[in-house]
Enzyme design. Structure first.
Site, PDB file in Angstrom:
ATOM      1  N   GLU A   5      -4.215  -7.421  10.026  1.00  0.00           N
ATOM      2  CA  GLU A   5      -4.280  -8.811   9.556  1.00  0.00           C
ATOM      3  C   GLU A   5      -4.975  -8.907   8.203  1.00  0.00           C
ATOM      4  OE1 GLU A   5      -5.181 -11.666  12.599  1.00  0.00           O
ATOM      5  OE2 GLU A   5      -4.351 -10.352  14.136  1.00  0.00           O
ATOM      6  N   GLY A   6      -4.626  -7.962   7.337  1.00  0.00           N
ATOM      7  CA  GLY A   6      -5.173  -7.904   5.997  1.00  0.00           C
ATOM      8  C   GLY A   6      -6.222  -6.834   5.883  1.00  0.00           C
ATOM      9  N   PHE A  56      -3.031  -7.764  -7.431  1.00  0.00           N
ATOM     10  CA  PHE A  56      -2.349  -7.112  -6.323  1.00  0.00           C
ATOM     11  C   PHE A  56      -1.354  -6.059  -6.798  1.00  0.00           C
ATOM     12  CE2 PHE A  56      -3.659 -11.280  -4.808  1.00  0.00           C
ATOM     13  CZ  PHE A  56      -4.270 -10.953  -3.612  1.00  0.00           C
TER      14      PHE A  56
END
Length: 390
Positions: free
Chosen positions: A369-370, A389
């Protein structure tokens, strides 16, 4: 000997909690103590979990999708949901994953974006634990970059046909329904997929060194034909699955501190009973320094979680603030569990004691989840305005 305090008492962490919040927390703690904790060492070492049985028991307790309203869901406050996540993860991160995936991913997606028909069909079953759900987003080659997913849904007459593979899916092989995200000609869409649909398979992933008391699976979709009504009508694009992940991450912020608390309590108890050089090791300065520092980190993490819950209750909590909470609290919890293991010495590697199990589990929580890296960059972008990113 002077009065002793628990970490929660020293931080006065019950202050400000309502009677309802405390009652739900205590009921969850009692259920876990009676039904779950005696079996955890065996479940973890055997790599097996009675998911269907536990889901029904969690359903009777009212904690599955408890933060949602209607359709058999309790409509509980963010603080209440967070407290339950902390209690469940104080037992084991794998159990909290079961609760989170059921409520904050599968149920959240249907509740937020589903049709009335989808909500009526699935949410009451999922809330009661009579059905188990999973959430298919991550793929073998696309974890942190879900926009590159290769799973495809194409129209064939009035139907949809899905092909692709998902990976690291909690509850996958025991689920009755999967919320699967796929590329379409109109963008990423979500689909409610009954797992008995021809072409759907969910082989379980074995050989895990973390989250062993959890069912983790691959999802394989080969020509899975679904009616138009299977598509989630309420969203197109990544904002759908990412908003669900934000919900689940909120629970992790609390849950990780539950694992930290259980590790601390284990270490404090052991230090008080383990005698070396004719005295309990709790009486040595180095041991006390460890426990004091770890308690300060734990209390700080809980206070951050409670603050974010108040923001969520006010409707002002931003995804970047959730990223900050997950980044901070999971790292803190992992460091706490590792250091608590050191207090236990060689006994710390035994399944009888929880810190090393928590540390191994939190290695997964740090990633799913990240990842730490992704949440670091989310916070960095929030601070600087620059996306890093790529």
């Amino acid at each position: 000997m002077a009065r002793t305090w628990t970490p929660d008492e020293l931080g006065a962490l019950d202050h400000g909690l309502s009677e309802d919040d405390l009652a739900l927390r205590d009921a969850t703690r009692a259920f876990l103590a009676d039904r779950v904790r005696p079996h955890l060492p065996t479940w973890y070492t055997d790599g097996a979990l009675p998911v269907r049985e536990l889901a029904r028991e969690f359903g009777r307790l009212g904690v599955l999708g408890m933060h949602l309203s209607g359709y058999g869901c309790a409509g509980a406050s963010p603080t209440a949901y967070g407290l339950v996540c902390a209690e469940v993860e104080a037992a084991d991160s794998g159990l909290r994953s079961l609760v989170s995936v059921q409520g904050s991913l599968a149920m959240q997606a249907i509740h937020a974006f589903g049709s009335e028909e989808q909500k009526r069909e699935w949410l009451p079953q999922l809330a009661a634990g009579e059905a188990i759900g999973c959430f298919g987003l991550t793929e073998p080659d696309h974890g942190s970059d879900p926009a590159g997913m290769r799973t495809r849904a194409r129209r064939d007459g009035s139907d949809w046909v899905l092909d692709g593979t998902k990976m690291w899916i909690t509850n996958g092989s025991v689920a009755a329904v999967a919320v699967v995200w796929a590329q379409t000609e109109d963008g990423i869409r979500g689909f409610v997929v009954p797992t008995d649909t021809p072409g759907f398979a969910a082989p379980e992933i074995g050989g895990k060194l973390s989250l062993r008391a959890s069912v983790t699976s691959e999802l394989v979709l080969e020509g899975v034909r679904l009616p138009e009504s299977a598509a989630l009508p309420g969203v197109t694009g990544l904002k759908g699955p990412l908003s669900c992940l934000t919900e689940a991450r909120f629970g992790i912020i609390f849950g990780a501190m539950g694992a930290a608390r259980d590790s601390l309590e284990s270490a404090i108890s052991y230090a008080g009973s383990r005698v070396q050089f004719d005295r309990p090791i709790a009486g040595f300065q180095l041991t006390q320094a460890k426990l004091a520092d770890l308690t300060a980190d734990y209390v700080t993490g809980v206070l951050l979680a409670r603050h974010l819950a108040r923001l969520k209750e006010a409707g002002t909590l931003a995804p970047a603030q959730v990223s900050l909470g997950k980044l901070n609290n999971v790292r803190r919890a992992l460091a706490i569990a590792r250091e608590c293991r050191s207090v236990l010495g060689a006994n710390g590697i035994s399944a009888e004691y929880s810190p090393l199990r928590h540390a191994a589990n939190l290695e997964s929580v740090l990633t799913y989840e990240g990842t730490t890296e992704m949440h670091t960059l989310v916070v960095g972008q929030a601070l600087t305005g620059h996306a890093a990113f790529r």
